[in-house]
Design a protein around this motif. Structure first.
Motif, short mmCIF file in Angstrom:
data_model
loop_
_atom_site.label_atom_id
_atom_site.label_comp_id
_atom_site.label_asym_id
_atom_site.label_seq_id
_atom_site.Cartn_x
_atom_site.Cartn_y
_atom_site.Cartn_z
N VAL A 228 0.83 -1.21 0.00
CA VAL A 228 0.00 0.00 0.00
C VAL A 228 0.87 1.26 0.00
N ALA A 229 1.98 1.22 0.76
CA ALA A 229 2.87 2.38 0.83
C ALA A 229 3.45 2.71 -0.55
N VAL A 230 3.83 1.66 -1.31
CA VAL A 230 4.35 1.88 -2.65
C VAL A 230 3.29 2.52 -3.55
N ILE A 231 2.07 1.99 -3.45
CA ILE A 231 0.97 2.55 -4.24
C ILE A 231 0.68 3.99 -3.82
N GLU A 232 0.78 4.25 -2.51
CA GLU A 232 0.56 5.62 -2.02
C GLU A 232 1.60 6.59 -2.59
N LEU A 233 2.86 6.18 -2.57
CA LEU A 233 3.91 7.05 -3.10
C LEU A 233 3.70 7.32 -4.59
N LEU A 234 3.35 6.27 -5.33
CA LEU A 234 3.07 6.45 -6.75
C LEU A 234 1.86 7.35 -6.97
N GLY A 235 0.84 7.16 -6.12
CA GLY A 235 -0.35 8.00 -6.22
C GLY A 235 -0.04 9.45 -5.93
N MET A 236 0.83 9.70 -4.93
CA MET A 236 1.21 11.07 -4.61
C MET A 236 1.97 11.71 -5.76
N ILE A 237 2.88 10.95 -6.39
CA ILE A 237 3.65 11.48 -7.52
C ILE A 237 2.73 11.79 -8.70
N LEU A 238 1.83 10.84 -8.99
CA LEU A 238 0.92 11.04 -10.12
C LEU A 238 -0.07 12.17 -9.87
N SER A 239 -0.53 12.31 -8.62
CA SER A 239 -1.47 13.40 -8.31
C SER A 239 -0.80 14.76 -8.47
N ILE A 240 0.47 14.87 -8.08
CA ILE A 240 1.21 16.13 -8.26
C ILE A 240 1.37 16.43 -9.75
N GLY A 241 1.73 15.36 -10.52
CA GLY A 241 1.89 15.55 -11.96
C GLY A 241 0.60 15.98 -12.63
N LEU A 242 -0.52 15.38 -12.21
CA LEU A 242 -1.81 15.74 -12.81
C LEU A 242 -2.21 17.14 -12.41
N CYS A 243 -1.96 17.52 -11.15
CA CYS A 243 -2.27 18.88 -10.69
C CYS A 243 -1.49 19.92 -11.49
N LYS A 244 -0.21 19.66 -11.73
CA LYS A 244 0.62 20.59 -12.49
C LYS A 244 0.15 20.70 -13.93
N SER A 245 -0.25 19.56 -14.50
CA SER A 245 -0.71 19.60 -15.89
C SER A 245 -2.02 20.36 -16.01
N ILE A 246 -2.91 20.19 -15.01
CA ILE A 246 -4.18 20.95 -15.02
C ILE A 246 -3.89 22.43 -14.86
N HIS A 247 -2.95 22.75 -13.96
CA HIS A 247 -2.55 24.13 -13.72
C HIS A 247 -1.98 24.76 -14.98
N THR A 248 -1.13 24.02 -15.69
CA THR A 248 -0.51 24.53 -16.91
C THR A 248 -1.56 24.78 -17.98
N GLU A 249 -2.49 23.83 -18.13
CA GLU A 249 -3.53 23.99 -19.15
C GLU A 249 -4.43 25.17 -18.85
N ASP A 250 -4.72 25.41 -17.54
CA ASP A 250 -5.57 26.53 -17.16
C ASP A 250 -4.96 27.85 -17.58
N TYR A 251 -3.64 27.97 -17.46
CA TYR A 251 -2.97 29.23 -17.78
C TYR A 251 -2.61 29.37 -19.25
N THR A 252 -2.53 28.25 -19.97
CA THR A 252 -2.24 28.35 -21.40
C THR A 252 -3.50 28.63 -22.22
N LYS A 253 -4.66 28.37 -21.60
CA LYS A 253 -5.93 28.67 -22.29
C LYS A 253 -6.29 30.13 -22.04
#
Length: 257
Positions: A228-253
């Motif tokens: 579960v800890a491994v999945i949590e770490l991967l989930g945290m990394i992916l959630s940060i990446g998705l947040c940044k991508s959403i943030h980038t798209e919001d400002y590029t539009k």
């Protein structure tokens, strides 16, 4: 970040959260089993082991929260909700800290658990049969299924008040070695009468069997927690990446006037 990469992150995050939900259910189920089991030696530790109770409550809380966050993480990934993904990241961090705390508590208190177990069993054997029938039935079940007698050995039963004060040669029926029984099946509980001072019982104490069983199951839950800890770490990394991508798209539009 390209749309293809963002879509891949989103669906990977969804997949990890499904696995996260399932592992959370396993952790919660193990915690409930430790707290509610009435057919093994866990019921004996439940009577007075504060460490075990605290660890089981932590596991139940972590498992329940893991399931909730797995569900919310799936929603945040599919609908790309930044605030939900931020909450998801924060809760993952708290869950990870809780799991580490439970694991450390169990590991460093194992000697205390062993000492508590020895003291509890000694008291049970001295007072058997007493008022706490659930605990005594659990101990009878342990001796019968693990084919052992007493904690360190059958000599632990020689402090029992009924055996000491009886004019008959009594021994605990759940200790009886079935291979030495002729005729009728032995009773599952209470005392049986021996024909000589040499009891027809199992000579091995339950200490080694119970310890092996306990640490084998602790290994299983620690393995699940590690997964579960491994999945949590991967989930945290992916959630940060998705947040940044959403943030980038919001400002590029940028709206055109």
């Amino acid at each position: 970040m390209g749309k293809g990469c963002m879509k891949a992150i989103k669906y990977f995050l969804f997949l990890f959260n499904v696995l996260f939900f399932l592992f959370g259910a396993l952790i919660m189920g193990f915690g409930l089993w430790v707290l509610l089991d009435k057919e093994s030696f866990m019921v004996i530790l439940q009577e007075s082991s504060t460490v075990l109770k605290i660890a089981s409550y932590i596991l139940i809380g972590v498992g329940g929260l893991s399931m909730l966050m797995g569900f919310l993480g799936c929603l945040g990934a599919i609908y790309e909700i930044r605030c939900l993904l931020g909450l998801y990241f924060t809760c993952l961090l708290l869950i990870l800290i809780g799991q580490v705390a439970a694991g450390v508590l169990i590991y460093f208190q194992k000697d205390l658990l062993n000492k508590e177990m020895s003291n509890i069993v000694t008291q049970i054997l001295s007072n058997y049969p007493g008022k706490n029938s659930t605990t005594e039935q659990a101990w009878d079940y342990i001796q019968r299924t693990m084919e052992c007698c007493g904690w360190s050995g059958h000599m632990d039963w020689h402090g029992n008040a009924v055996i000491v004060n009886s004019s008959q040669l009594l021994f605990p029926c759940s200790c009886q070695n079935v291979s030495l029984v002729e005729g009728n099946s032995p009773s599952d509980s209470g005392f049986c009468e021996a024909q000589s001072l040499d009891w027809p019982i199992y000579n091995r104490g339950c200490n080694s069997s119970v310890e092996s069983w306990l640490f084998a199951n602790v290994g299983v839950i620690l393995g699940v927690c590690l997964g579960v800890a491994v999945i949590e770490l991967l989930g945290m990394i992916l959630s940060i990446g998705l947040c940044k991508s959403i943030h980038t798209e919001d400002y590029t539009k940028v709206p055109k006037y």
